[in-house]
Design a protein around this motif. Structure first.
Motif, PDB file in Angstrom:
ATOM      1  N   LEU A  18      59.218  50.994  42.151  1.00  0.00           N
ATOM      2  CA  LEU A  18      58.665  51.487  40.947  1.00  0.00           C
ATOM      3  C   LEU A  18      57.352  52.136  41.360  1.00  0.00           C
ATOM      4  O   LEU A  18      56.667  51.662  42.374  1.00  0.00           O
ATOM      5  N   ARG A  19      56.907  52.945  40.360  1.00  0.00           N
ATOM      6  CA  ARG A  19      55.459  53.299  40.338  1.00  0.00           C
ATOM      7  C   ARG A  19      54.487  52.504  40.313  1.00  0.00           C
ATOM      8  O   ARG A  19      54.700  51.449  40.082  1.00  0.00           O
ATOM      9  N   LYS A  20      53.230  52.867  41.035  1.00  0.00           N
ATOM     10  CA  LYS A  20      52.029  51.931  41.148  1.00  0.00           C
ATOM     11  C   LYS A  20      51.082  52.258  40.223  1.00  0.00           C
ATOM     12  O   LYS A  20      50.951  53.521  39.777  1.00  0.00           O
ATOM     13  N   PHE A  21      50.259  51.316  39.773  1.00  0.00           N
ATOM     14  CA  PHE A  21      49.280  51.687  38.836  1.00  0.00           C
ATOM     15  C   PHE A  21      47.789  51.007  39.197  1.00  0.00           C
ATOM     16  O   PHE A  21      48.104  50.206  40.161  1.00  0.00           O
ATOM     17  N   PRO A  22      46.852  51.684  38.684  1.00  0.00           N
ATOM     18  CA  PRO A  22      45.680  51.057  39.148  1.00  0.00           C
ATOM     19  C   PRO A  22      45.284  49.730  38.734  1.00  0.00           C
ATOM     20  O   PRO A  22      45.781  49.038  37.945  1.00  0.00           O
ATOM     21  N   LYS A  23      44.033  49.161  39.427  1.00  0.00           N
ATOM     22  CA  LYS A  23      43.731  47.840  39.327  1.00  0.00           C
ATOM     23  C   LYS A  23      42.507  47.972  37.929  1.00  0.00           C
ATOM     24  O   LYS A  23      41.671  49.087  38.223  1.00  0.00           O
ATOM     25  N   LEU A  24      42.316  47.270  37.181  1.00  0.00           N
ATOM     26  CA  LEU A  24      41.203  47.251  36.408  1.00  0.00           C
ATOM     27  C   LEU A  24      39.943  47.050  36.932  1.00  0.00           C
ATOM     28  O   LEU A  24      39.744  46.194  37.804  1.00  0.00           O
ATOM     29  N   GLU A  25      39.070  47.855  36.743  1.00  0.00           N
ATOM     30  CA  GLU A  25      37.630  47.910  37.465  1.00  0.00           C
ATOM     31  C   GLU A  25      36.725  47.945  36.811  1.00  0.00           C
ATOM     32  O   GLU A  25      35.376  48.148  36.954  1.00  0.00           O
ATOM     33  N   LYS A  26      36.752  47.666  35.363  1.00  0.00           N
ATOM     34  CA  LYS A  26      35.704  47.957  34.325  1.00  0.00           C
ATOM     35  C   LYS A  26      35.773  47.046  33.216  1.00  0.00           C
ATOM     36  O   LYS A  26      36.999  46.747  32.847  1.00  0.00           O
ATOM     37  N   TYR A 190      47.454  48.275  33.950  1.00  0.00           N
ATOM     38  CA  TYR A 190      46.685  48.061  35.143  1.00  0.00           C
ATOM     39  C   TYR A 190      47.342  46.774  35.758  1.00  0.00           C
ATOM     40  O   TYR A 190      47.729  45.750  35.210  1.00  0.00           O
ATOM     41  N   GLU A 191      47.744  47.081  37.262  1.00  0.00           N
ATOM     42  CA  GLU A 191      48.304  46.022  38.010  1.00  0.00           C
ATOM     43  C   GLU A 191      47.096  45.199  38.836  1.00  0.00           C
ATOM     44  O   GLU A 191      46.042  45.634  38.828  1.00  0.00           O
ATOM     45  N   HIS A 192      47.412  44.214  39.468  1.00  0.00           N
ATOM     46  CA  HIS A 192      46.566  43.267  40.435  1.00  0.00           C
ATOM     47  C   HIS A 192      45.491  42.868  39.465  1.00  0.00           C
ATOM     48  O   HIS A 192      44.276  42.986  40.001  1.00  0.00           O
ATOM     49  N   THR A 193      45.634  42.600  38.218  1.00  0.00           N
ATOM     50  CA  THR A 193      44.743  42.051  37.258  1.00  0.00           C
ATOM     51  C   THR A 193      45.046  41.150  36.601  1.00  0.00           C
ATOM     52  O   THR A 193      45.688  41.130  35.536  1.00  0.00           O
ATOM     53  N   MET A 194      44.537  39.821  37.307  1.00  0.00           N
ATOM     54  CA  MET A 194      45.149  38.541  36.485  1.00  0.00           C
ATOM     55  C   MET A 194      44.020  38.048  35.375  1.00  0.00           C
ATOM     56  O   MET A 194      43.001  38.203  35.792  1.00  0.00           O
ATOM     57  N   CYS A 202      38.766  37.736  23.800  1.00  0.00           N
ATOM     58  CA  CYS A 202      38.247  38.183  25.090  1.00  0.00           C
ATOM     59  C   CYS A 202      38.807  37.510  26.109  1.00  0.00           C
ATOM     60  O   CYS A 202      39.284  36.503  26.166  1.00  0.00           O
ATOM     61  N   ALA A 203      39.367  38.650  27.153  1.00  0.00           N
ATOM     62  CA  ALA A 203      40.057  38.093  28.218  1.00  0.00           C
ATOM     63  C   ALA A 203      39.344  38.417  29.566  1.00  0.00           C
ATOM     64  O   ALA A 203      38.860  39.634  29.668  1.00  0.00           O
ATOM     65  N   TRP A 204      39.149  37.575  30.357  1.00  0.00           N
ATOM     66  CA  TRP A 204      38.324  37.601  31.713  1.00  0.00           C
ATOM     67  C   TRP A 204      39.615  37.813  32.831  1.00  0.00           C
ATOM     68  O   TRP A 204      40.272  37.057  32.979  1.00  0.00           O
ATOM     69  N   THR A 205      39.125  38.829  33.603  1.00  0.00           N
ATOM     70  CA  THR A 205      39.795  39.112  34.713  1.00  0.00           C
ATOM     71  C   THR A 205      38.635  39.036  35.951  1.00  0.00           C
ATOM     72  O   THR A 205      37.492  38.967  35.789  1.00  0.00           O
ATOM     73  N   ASP A 206      39.216  39.075  37.317  1.00  0.00           N
ATOM     74  CA  ASP A 206      38.128  39.296  38.255  1.00  0.00           C
ATOM     75  C   ASP A 206      37.420  40.348  38.411  1.00  0.00           C
ATOM     76  O   ASP A 206      36.162  40.492  39.224  1.00  0.00           O
ATOM     77  N   SER A 207      37.554  41.481  37.718  1.00  0.00           N
ATOM     78  CA  SER A 207      36.911  42.676  37.979  1.00  0.00           C
ATOM     79  C   SER A 207      36.595  43.366  36.480  1.00  0.00           C
ATOM     80  O   SER A 207      36.515  44.634  36.525  1.00  0.00           O
ATOM     81  N   GLY A 208      36.576  42.822  35.524  1.00  0.00           N
ATOM     82  CA  GLY A 208      36.237  43.191  34.185  1.00  0.00           C
ATOM     83  C   GLY A 208      36.905  42.335  33.062  1.00  0.00           C
ATOM     84  O   GLY A 208      37.539  41.483  33.150  1.00  0.00           O
TER      85      GLY A 208
END
Length: 438
Positions: A18-26, A190-194, A202-208
């Protein structure tokens, strides 16, 4: 049957990338947030994208890396001997709506797969019984009441006699990850975004943080405990699959009506055999049971792959699709697919896309998560949870504190209450827990 030294891996994972997607960073704003990148979440995103709705999908790991990669990948409206049960519990009208919803899902898959490289094949589907012909007769009676086309079969291509089987023509099977690879090409993911916490919109992740007007939770087992009582309304169930080379074509998709029965279908020259089932955290036949069956009926076959799946089981064998609870008008859920995750994922996407758009869906009442909880399985779930909460052992599940059980076959710590799993190093494998063991 000869075994190879292949590690545990599904044939779908072994034959696709499968193709890869970026991590949420903001921090971000969107109209609709979808949490979970399995088939249900991906199809929700696809439907919203097609409708021109502003959305984002976030996945804690990578898309398709949870239960989707471990399905046996049947596309069928025949979910065991389900229709006699539905008529008995809910009446002819709702049983018919359940069929129609899944029939629309099958039709949509057929349309999407046309011209797509996803190994889509039309196949007949069979539910058979080894020694209970009356159950087959009862299902045929139920299907007649619902005007559902089906045939009784006394013989099949299986290597053992059956007491009878119900055959549905024009069902299908496919490669789920190849399908997903095609469907996600233009989706906002966005992957790697729990998502660690949801509060209001509002949803809180580790990077935004993500602010959304409406939110869909498609995380296999819902992770919010304060709404919906899913920790009482569901439990998780493990099942096992082996893929055999040098085994015959069974010319269809099969499942035994018995709880401990087998599921069989072919893929690309392989015979896929599923079974060995048990409630997560309990003991079961697992791969040993399947290998014993293969030794008996396919002694010249060679095992190429083996893997395991985990399914959320509801109180009444119907998925929970709709508002997360009566008190959450802008929060939705898709869960409890009872081992029929592919068609149920499409039903979820079609129903929730209508709900997001403010359209009335004729199947909403059938799948409503707020329907009655008064089922025998509720008491079973409550007793199981209470027993494990009172068991004075460690480690304990960080979800709701149940005592974990060591799974000798898969070398994991499993929760008998709600199905969370952790590896030998105490790292989280399956939700609803959201953190590793201490």
């Amino acid at each position: 049957m000869k075994e190879t030294n292949q590690k545990q891996k599904s044939v779908w994972s072994a034959t696709s990338a499968l193709r890869k997607f970026p991590k949420l960073e903001k921090n971000m704003n969107t109209d609709v947030l979808i949490i979970g990148g399995g088939m249900a979440g991906i199809l929700c995103a696809y439907m919203l994208d097609q409708a021109g709705v502003d959305y984002l999908l976030v996945e804690a790991e990578t898309i398709g890396s949870g239960m989707t990669k471990n399905t046996i990948a049947k596309l069928t409206v025949q979910h065991g001997l389900i229709y006699q049960k539905l008529i008995s519990r809910f009446g002819v009208e709702k049983a018919g709506l359940y069929y129609q919803a899944n029939q629309e899902a099958l039709k949509k898959y057929t349309e999407l797969c046309a011209g797509m490289d996803c190994d889509f094949e039309e196949k007949d589907s069979y539910v058979y019984s080894l020694d209970h012909p009356q159950l087959i007769d009862n299902e045929m009676d139920a299907l007649h009441k619902l005007n559902i086309p089906a045939e009784f079969e006394s013989r099949t291509a299986l290597p053992f006699p059956v007491a009878g089987a119900v055959r549905f023509a024009h069902q299908a099977q496919f490669h789920p990850l190849k399908f997903m690879q095609e469907i996600v090409k233009k989706l906002h993911i966005y992957e790697h975004t729990m998502v660690r916490k949801l509060q209001g919109n509002c949803a809180w992740t580790d990077s935004g943080t993500i602010t959304a007007d409406q939110i869909i939770v498609a995380t296999h087992f819902p992770f919010l405990n304060r709404h919906g009582s899913y920790f009482l309304k569901m439990f998780q169930h493990r099942s096992y699959v082996i893929a055999l080379d040098h085994a015959p074509d069974v010319n269809g998709m099969y499942v035994d009506e018995a709880e401990k029965g087998l599921s069989l279908r072919n893929y690309n020259g392989l015979l896929l055999i599923g079974g060995g089932d048990h409630r997560t955290g309990k003991k079961g036949g697992n791969w040993a049971e399947l290998r014993q069956f293969a030794d008996q009926y396919y002694p010249d076959a060679k095992e190429r792959w083996h893997w395991a799946a985990q399914d959320c089981m509801t109180l009444d064998e119907i998925p929970y699709i709709g508002n997360y609870s009566k008190w959450t008008p802008n929060l939705y859920v898709a869960t409890g697919f009872n081992k029929w995750g592919m068609t149920s994922s499409m039903v979820s996407a079609m129903l929730l896309a209508d709900r997001i758009a403010g359209k009335e869906n004729p199947y909403a009442s059938v799948f409503s998560p707020s329907r009655s909880m008064l089922r025998l399985q509720l008491a079973v779930n409550a007793v199981e949870a209470t027993k494990n909460l009172l068991t004075p052992t460690v480690p304990r599940c960080p979800h709701l504190g149940c005592a974990l059980k060591w799974n000798e076959t898969e070398h994991s710590w499993d929760c008998p209450c709600h199905g969370s799993r952790f590896d030998e190093d105490k790292q989280l494998i399956n939700n609803p827990a959201m953190k590793h063991l201490k």
